[in-house]
Design a protein around this motif. Structure first.
Motif, PDB file in Angstrom:
ATOM      1  N   GLU A 125      43.569   7.651  49.258  1.00 34.24           N
ATOM      2  CA  GLU A 125      43.966   7.406  50.642  1.00 34.24           C
ATOM      3  C   GLU A 125      42.944   6.514  51.374  1.00 34.24           C
ATOM      4  OE1 GLU A 125      45.016  10.846  52.927  1.00 34.24           O
ATOM      5  OE2 GLU A 125      46.173  11.687  51.266  1.00 34.24           O
ATOM      6  N   ASN A 126      41.701   6.570  50.931  1.00 33.94           N
ATOM      7  CA  ASN A 126      40.651   5.727  51.531  1.00 33.94           C
ATOM      8  C   ASN A 126      40.009   4.916  50.400  1.00 33.94           C
ATOM      9  OD1 ASN A 126      38.652   4.541  52.965  1.00 33.94           O
ATOM     10  ND2 ASN A 126      37.684   6.439  53.688  1.00 33.94           N
ATOM     11  N   PRO A 127      40.606   3.777  50.015  1.00 32.30           N
ATOM     12  CA  PRO A 127      40.138   3.011  48.861  1.00 32.30           C
ATOM     13  C   PRO A 127      38.695   2.518  48.978  1.00 32.30           C
ATOM     14  CG  PRO A 127      42.167   2.096  49.746  1.00 32.30           C
ATOM     15  CD  PRO A 127      41.753   3.182  50.642  1.00 32.30           C
ATOM     16  N   GLN A 128      38.212   2.311  50.192  1.00 31.52           N
ATOM     17  CA  GLN A 128      36.851   1.795  50.369  1.00 31.52           C
ATOM     18  C   GLN A 128      35.814   2.727  49.754  1.00 31.52           C
ATOM     19  OE1 GLN A 128      36.253  -1.278  51.417  1.00 31.52           O
ATOM     20  NE2 GLN A 128      34.116  -0.942  50.932  1.00 31.52           N
ATOM     21  N   LEU A 129      36.090   4.021  49.720  1.00 29.04           N
ATOM     22  CA  LEU A 129      35.153   4.971  49.117  1.00 29.04           C
ATOM     23  C   LEU A 129      34.905   4.640  47.649  1.00 29.04           C
ATOM     24  CD1 LEU A 129      36.455   8.350  50.603  1.00 29.04           C
ATOM     25  CD2 LEU A 129      34.371   7.105  51.224  1.00 29.04           C
ATOM     26  N   CYS A 130      35.936   4.201  46.950  1.00 28.56           N
ATOM     27  CA  CYS A 130      35.802   3.868  45.527  1.00 28.56           C
ATOM     28  C   CYS A 130      34.945   2.616  45.326  1.00 28.56           C
ATOM     29  CB  CYS A 130      37.176   3.670  44.907  1.00 28.56           C
ATOM     30  SG  CYS A 130      38.206   5.135  44.970  1.00 28.56           S
ATOM     31  N   PHE A 131      35.056   1.683  46.234  1.00 25.19           N
ATOM     32  CA  PHE A 131      34.291   0.444  46.087  1.00 25.19           C
ATOM     33  C   PHE A 131      32.823   0.614  46.441  1.00 25.19           C
ATOM     34  CE2 PHE A 131      38.666  -1.138  46.792  1.00 25.19           C
ATOM     35  CZ  PHE A 131      38.844  -1.710  45.555  1.00 25.19           C
ATOM     36  N   GLU A 132      32.549   1.605  47.262  1.00 28.64           N
ATOM     37  CA  GLU A 132      31.166   1.855  47.655  1.00 28.64           C
ATOM     38  C   GLU A 132      30.492   2.666  46.589  1.00 28.64           C
ATOM     39  OE1 GLU A 132      31.537   3.681  51.478  1.00 28.64           O
ATOM     40  OE2 GLU A 132      32.129   1.816  52.419  1.00 28.64           O
ATOM     41  N   ARG A 145      35.079  -0.208  32.752  1.00 26.17           N
ATOM     42  CA  ARG A 145      34.497   0.916  33.480  1.00 26.17           C
ATOM     43  C   ARG A 145      34.103   0.559  34.919  1.00 26.17           C
ATOM     44  NH1 ARG A 145      32.683   5.238  30.079  1.00 26.17           N
ATOM     45  NH2 ARG A 145      33.063   4.736  27.918  1.00 26.17           N
ATOM     46  N   THR A 146      33.542  -0.646  35.119  1.00 24.27           N
ATOM     47  CA  THR A 146      33.023  -0.984  36.445  1.00 24.27           C
ATOM     48  C   THR A 146      34.031  -1.670  37.352  1.00 24.27           C
ATOM     49  OG1 THR A 146      32.140  -3.092  35.658  1.00 24.27           O
ATOM     50  CG2 THR A 146      30.664  -1.184  35.583  1.00 24.27           C
ATOM     51  N   GLU A 147      35.043  -2.286  36.805  1.00 26.40           N
ATOM     52  CA  GLU A 147      36.014  -3.022  37.625  1.00 26.40           C
ATOM     53  C   GLU A 147      37.402  -2.381  37.598  1.00 26.40           C
ATOM     54  OE1 GLU A 147      35.127  -5.569  39.563  1.00 26.40           O
ATOM     55  OE2 GLU A 147      33.062  -5.503  38.795  1.00 26.40           O
TER      56      GLU A 147
END
Length: 89
Positions: free
Chosen positions: A82-89, A69-71
């Motif tokens: 399109e903006n993967p950083q949003l998912c990591f934040e 679930r978390t990784e």
């Protein structure tokens, strides 16, 4: 009499002891899945294994729901965004 005894023992001798499926197949014999026994090259078995990769084995790692679930979910979602950083934040 000796011939009769020999005929009775031959079926018992077709199964040769082996520690596991991989050892059995690597030695050129067949592993019977139903009986979990190692036999000669002409083992009478419904499902015989001839390749070590096909040998049954226990999973090496247990399923970890929190890790998935978390990784993993975050990584797969980010890969499609399109903006993967949003998912990591």
């Amino acid at each position: 009499m000796h011939m009769l005894l020999l005929l009775l023992l031959v079926p018992c001798l077709t199964f040769i002891s082996a520690d596991d499926c991989t050892d059995c197949v690597n030695s050129g014999r067949l592993w019977c899945l139903q009986t979990s026994q190692c036999g000669g090259t002409t083992l009478a078995c419904n499902t015989s294994i001839t390749v070590p990769l096909n040998c049954p084995s226990l999973p090496r790692f247990a399923y970890n729901d929190e890790f998935i679930r978390t990784e993993i979910m975050v990584l797969t979602t980010a890969a499609q965004n399109e903006n993967p950083q949003l998912c990591f934040e």
